[in-house]
Design a protein around this motif. Structure first.
Motif, PDB file in Angstrom:
ATOM      1  N   ASP A  50      18.241 -23.595  18.159  1.00 39.61           N
ATOM      2  CA  ASP A  50      19.065 -22.737  19.009  1.00 39.61           C
ATOM      3  C   ASP A  50      19.918 -23.616  19.910  1.00 39.61           C
ATOM      4  O   ASP A  50      19.946 -24.840  19.775  1.00 39.61           O
ATOM      5  CB  ASP A  50      18.211 -21.733  19.796  1.00 39.61           C
ATOM      6  CG  ASP A  50      17.279 -22.379  20.814  1.00 39.61           C
ATOM      7  OD1 ASP A  50      17.496 -23.562  21.195  1.00 39.61           O
ATOM      8  OD2 ASP A  50      16.326 -21.709  21.259  1.00 39.61           O
ATOM      9  N   TYR A  51      20.625 -22.988  20.842  1.00 39.93           N
ATOM     10  CA  TYR A  51      21.495 -23.722  21.767  1.00 39.93           C
ATOM     11  C   TYR A  51      21.051 -23.469  23.208  1.00 39.93           C
ATOM     12  O   TYR A  51      21.860 -23.232  24.091  1.00 39.93           O
ATOM     13  CB  TYR A  51      22.951 -23.301  21.555  1.00 39.93           C
ATOM     14  CG  TYR A  51      23.525 -23.862  20.277  1.00 39.93           C
ATOM     15  CD1 TYR A  51      24.180 -25.085  20.261  1.00 39.93           C
ATOM     16  CD2 TYR A  51      23.363 -23.180  19.071  1.00 39.93           C
ATOM     17  CE1 TYR A  51      24.679 -25.627  19.082  1.00 39.93           C
ATOM     18  CE2 TYR A  51      23.860 -23.702  17.883  1.00 39.93           C
ATOM     19  CZ  TYR A  51      24.522 -24.918  17.907  1.00 39.93           C
ATOM     20  OH  TYR A  51      25.000 -25.455  16.717  1.00 39.93           O
ATOM     21  N   CYS A  52      19.757 -23.557  23.401  1.00 38.62           N
ATOM     22  CA  CYS A  52      19.172 -23.282  24.714  1.00 38.62           C
ATOM     23  C   CYS A  52      18.544 -24.522  25.340  1.00 38.62           C
ATOM     24  O   CYS A  52      17.731 -24.420  26.266  1.00 38.62           O
ATOM     25  CB  CYS A  52      18.126 -22.173  24.602  1.00 38.62           C
ATOM     26  SG  CYS A  52      18.794 -20.621  23.960  1.00 38.62           S
ATOM     27  N   GLY A  53      18.909 -25.698  24.866  1.00 34.75           N
ATOM     28  CA  GLY A  53      18.365 -26.928  25.412  1.00 34.75           C
ATOM     29  C   GLY A  53      19.155 -27.411  26.621  1.00 34.75           C
ATOM     30  O   GLY A  53      20.256 -26.930  26.906  1.00 34.75           O
ATOM     31  N   PHE A  62      15.781 -28.212  18.570  1.00 31.42           N
ATOM     32  CA  PHE A  62      14.834 -27.794  17.536  1.00 31.42           C
ATOM     33  C   PHE A  62      13.831 -26.834  18.151  1.00 31.42           C
ATOM     34  O   PHE A  62      13.279 -27.091  19.220  1.00 31.42           O
ATOM     35  CB  PHE A  62      14.136 -29.015  16.962  1.00 31.42           C
ATOM     36  CG  PHE A  62      13.007 -28.700  16.030  1.00 31.42           C
ATOM     37  CD1 PHE A  62      13.252 -28.184  14.768  1.00 31.42           C
ATOM     38  CD2 PHE A  62      11.699 -28.928  16.413  1.00 31.42           C
ATOM     39  CE1 PHE A  62      12.217 -27.891  13.906  1.00 31.42           C
ATOM     40  CE2 PHE A  62      10.650 -28.650  15.558  1.00 31.42           C
ATOM     41  CZ  PHE A  62      10.907 -28.130  14.293  1.00 31.42           C
ATOM     42  N   VAL A  63      13.580 -25.705  17.463  1.00 34.78           N
ATOM     43  CA  VAL A  63      12.662 -24.687  17.963  1.00 34.78           C
ATOM     44  C   VAL A  63      11.330 -24.703  17.218  1.00 34.78           C
ATOM     45  O   VAL A  63      10.257 -24.634  17.814  1.00 34.78           O
ATOM     46  CB  VAL A  63      13.294 -23.285  17.866  1.00 34.78           C
ATOM     47  CG1 VAL A  63      12.293 -22.211  18.296  1.00 34.78           C
ATOM     48  CG2 VAL A  63      14.545 -23.214  18.723  1.00 34.78           C
ATOM     49  N   GLY A  64      11.368 -24.803  15.889  1.00 36.37           N
ATOM     50  CA  GLY A  64      10.136 -24.781  15.114  1.00 36.37           C
ATOM     51  C   GLY A  64      10.421 -24.763  13.630  1.00 36.37           C
ATOM     52  O   GLY A  64      11.573 -24.763  13.195  1.00 36.37           O
ATOM     53  N   THR A  65       9.351 -24.736  12.849  1.00 40.34           N
ATOM     54  CA  THR A  65       9.453 -24.753  11.389  1.00 40.34           C
ATOM     55  C   THR A  65       8.675 -23.593  10.800  1.00 40.34           C
ATOM     56  O   THR A  65       7.568 -23.281  11.252  1.00 40.34           O
ATOM     57  CB  THR A  65       8.912 -26.070  10.817  1.00 40.34           C
ATOM     58  OG1 THR A  65       9.702 -27.155  11.311  1.00 40.34           O
ATOM     59  CG2 THR A  65       8.967 -26.085   9.290  1.00 40.34           C
ATOM     60  N   TYR A 207      25.708 -21.447   8.820  1.00 43.41           N
ATOM     61  CA  TYR A 207      26.824 -21.554   9.745  1.00 43.41           C
ATOM     62  C   TYR A 207      26.317 -21.431  11.181  1.00 43.41           C
ATOM     63  O   TYR A 207      25.538 -20.535  11.505  1.00 43.41           O
ATOM     64  CB  TYR A 207      27.846 -20.453   9.453  1.00 43.41           C
ATOM     65  CG  TYR A 207      29.046 -20.505  10.356  1.00 43.41           C
ATOM     66  CD1 TYR A 207      30.004 -21.496  10.201  1.00 43.41           C
ATOM     67  CD2 TYR A 207      29.208 -19.564  11.378  1.00 43.41           C
ATOM     68  CE1 TYR A 207      31.113 -21.559  11.034  1.00 43.41           C
ATOM     69  CE2 TYR A 207      30.317 -19.613  12.208  1.00 43.41           C
ATOM     70  CZ  TYR A 207      31.264 -20.618  12.040  1.00 43.41           C
ATOM     71  OH  TYR A 207      32.349 -20.665  12.868  1.00 43.41           O
ATOM     72  N   GLY A 208      26.748 -22.352  12.039  1.00 42.50           N
ATOM     73  CA  GLY A 208      26.263 -22.395  13.404  1.00 42.50           C
ATOM     74  C   GLY A 208      25.085 -23.324  13.576  1.00 42.50           C
ATOM     75  O   GLY A 208      24.644 -23.585  14.693  1.00 42.50           O
ATOM     76  N   ASP A 209      24.549 -23.824  12.451  1.00 43.24           N
ATOM     77  CA  ASP A 209      23.421 -24.765  12.446  1.00 43.24           C
ATOM     78  C   ASP A 209      22.186 -24.203  13.142  1.00 43.24           C
ATOM     79  O   ASP A 209      21.448 -24.905  13.804  1.00 43.24           O
ATOM     80  CB  ASP A 209      23.824 -26.098  13.084  1.00 43.24           C
ATOM     81  CG  ASP A 209      22.946 -27.256  12.596  1.00 43.24           C
ATOM     82  OD1 ASP A 209      22.385 -27.152  11.493  1.00 43.24           O
ATOM     83  OD2 ASP A 209      22.819 -28.260  13.327  1.00 43.24           O
ATOM     84  N   ASN A 210      21.959 -22.892  12.959  1.00 42.84           N
ATOM     85  CA  ASN A 210      20.734 -22.294  13.489  1.00 42.84           C
ATOM     86  C   ASN A 210      19.540 -22.535  12.580  1.00 42.84           C
ATOM     87  O   ASN A 210      18.391 -22.514  13.038  1.00 42.84           O
ATOM     88  CB  ASN A 210      20.924 -20.787  13.678  1.00 42.84           C
ATOM     89  CG  ASN A 210      21.901 -20.463  14.777  1.00 42.84           C
ATOM     90  OD1 ASN A 210      23.107 -20.399  14.535  1.00 42.84           O
ATOM     91  ND2 ASN A 210      21.405 -20.272  15.990  1.00 42.84           N
ATOM     92  N   TYR A 211      19.819 -22.746  11.285  1.00 38.91           N
ATOM     93  CA  TYR A 211      18.738 -22.973  10.327  1.00 38.91           C
ATOM     94  C   TYR A 211      19.109 -24.096   9.366  1.00 38.91           C
ATOM     95  O   TYR A 211      20.259 -24.197   8.920  1.00 38.91           O
ATOM     96  CB  TYR A 211      18.471 -21.703   9.505  1.00 38.91           C
ATOM     97  CG  TYR A 211      17.986 -20.537  10.310  1.00 38.91           C
ATOM     98  CD1 TYR A 211      16.632 -20.408  10.646  1.00 38.91           C
ATOM     99  CD2 TYR A 211      18.867 -19.546  10.770  1.00 38.91           C
ATOM    100  CE1 TYR A 211      16.187 -19.336  11.398  1.00 38.91           C
ATOM    101  CE2 TYR A 211      18.423 -18.478  11.523  1.00 38.91           C
ATOM    102  CZ  TYR A 211      17.076 -18.374  11.845  1.00 38.91           C
ATOM    103  OH  TYR A 211      16.630 -17.318  12.578  1.00 38.91           O
ATOM    104  N   ARG A 212      18.121 -24.922   9.041  1.00 37.69           N
ATOM    105  CA  ARG A 212      18.222 -25.902   7.975  1.00 37.69           C
ATOM    106  C   ARG A 212      17.049 -25.648   7.041  1.00 37.69           C
ATOM    107  O   ARG A 212      15.924 -25.440   7.504  1.00 37.69           O
ATOM    108  CB  ARG A 212      18.201 -27.319   8.525  1.00 37.69           C
ATOM    109  CG  ARG A 212      19.347 -27.613   9.491  1.00 37.69           C
ATOM    110  CD  ARG A 212      19.231 -28.982  10.143  1.00 37.69           C
ATOM    111  NE  ARG A 212      20.257 -29.160  11.167  1.00 37.69           N
ATOM    112  CZ  ARG A 212      20.325 -30.224  11.992  1.00 37.69           C
ATOM    113  NH1 ARG A 212      19.404 -31.188  11.879  1.00 37.69           N
ATOM    114  NH2 ARG A 212      21.279 -30.305  12.889  1.00 37.69           N
TER     115      ARG A 212
END
Length: 219
Positions: A50-53, A62-65, A207-212
């Motif tokens: 996310d973008y909350c860092g 990074f939030v989690g897997t 798109y937005g790089d929220n998920y890889r």
């Protein structure tokens, strides 16, 4: 490290409606001369961001897997063609992971023919019979590999998707809703495809790089 779960993704694939609009039904246009369906299981690893860092928020973090397995379906057939153009693949293909539309599911497709007039994101009229090529792949023997070269976001015609989560209020713990993310150009596929089976891995991001993500299929 936090682990997130996409519980619905393990359900059986339901793609009848989608296949009815995109699977080619005309004469063969390449090495793959007939429709072929491979059913199997996909092992999925999704890294969540996310973008909350940062002290003032806004930094990518990074939030989690999430790790899960899901029913999957790989469909191949004659190459798509329209207006004298043919897609850049040895065969047309689609790949579905999970119950399409459910959280954690994926759909991929090599090409698509737009059959209705529309406008792109710039307001320009779009050709009503336009061939959109998403992936460029090649095959040598049974080895198969390639790359997603164009998401076609500019035409408002993405097809390669991941159904993820989006926070209702950014950076606030007020719940999430399901959201359709386009897969970025640059995603890759590598493995093997033969008349007897298919096994490959797709790697990419949204798109937005929220998920890889990394998806490994055997069918």
């Amino acid at each position: 490290m936090k682990t997130r779960k996409f519980g619905s993704a393990a359900a059986a694939v339901s793609v009848t409606a989608a296949l009815g609009t995109v699977v080619p039904s005309g004469p063969a246009a390449g090495a793959q001369s007939a429709l072929r369906i491979y059913r199997g299981t996909a092992t999925v690893v999704v890294d969540v961001y996310d973008y909350c860092g940062g002290p003032l928020w806004g930094e990518h973090r990074f939030v989690g897997t999430s790790r899960y397995k899901a029913a999957a379906k790989f469909v191949t057939g004659p190459r798509k063609s329209a207006a004298g153009r043919v897609e850049r693949n040895p065969f047309y293909w689609e790949f579905y992971v999970g119950d399409i539309g459910a959280l954690g599911s994926f759909q991929f497709g090599s090409a698509h023919v737009v059959t209705a007039s529309a406008r792109d994101l710039g307001g320009n009229v779009r050709d009503p019979k336009l061939l959109l090529g998403y992936w460029a792949t090649s095959r040598s023997g049974t080895s198969w590999s390639g790359k997603l070269v164009d998401s076609h976001r500019a035409e408002g015609a993405t097809f390669n998707h991941f159904y993820g989560e989006k926070t209702i209020v950014p950076c606030r713990d007020l719940g999430t809703s399901r959201f359709l993310y386009a897969v970025n150009a640059g995603a890759t596929v590598s493995g093997r495809v033969s008349s007897g089976g298919a096994a490959f891995t797709i790697r990419g991001s949204t798109y937005g790089d929220n998920y890889r993500f990394r998806i490994t299929f055997n069918g």
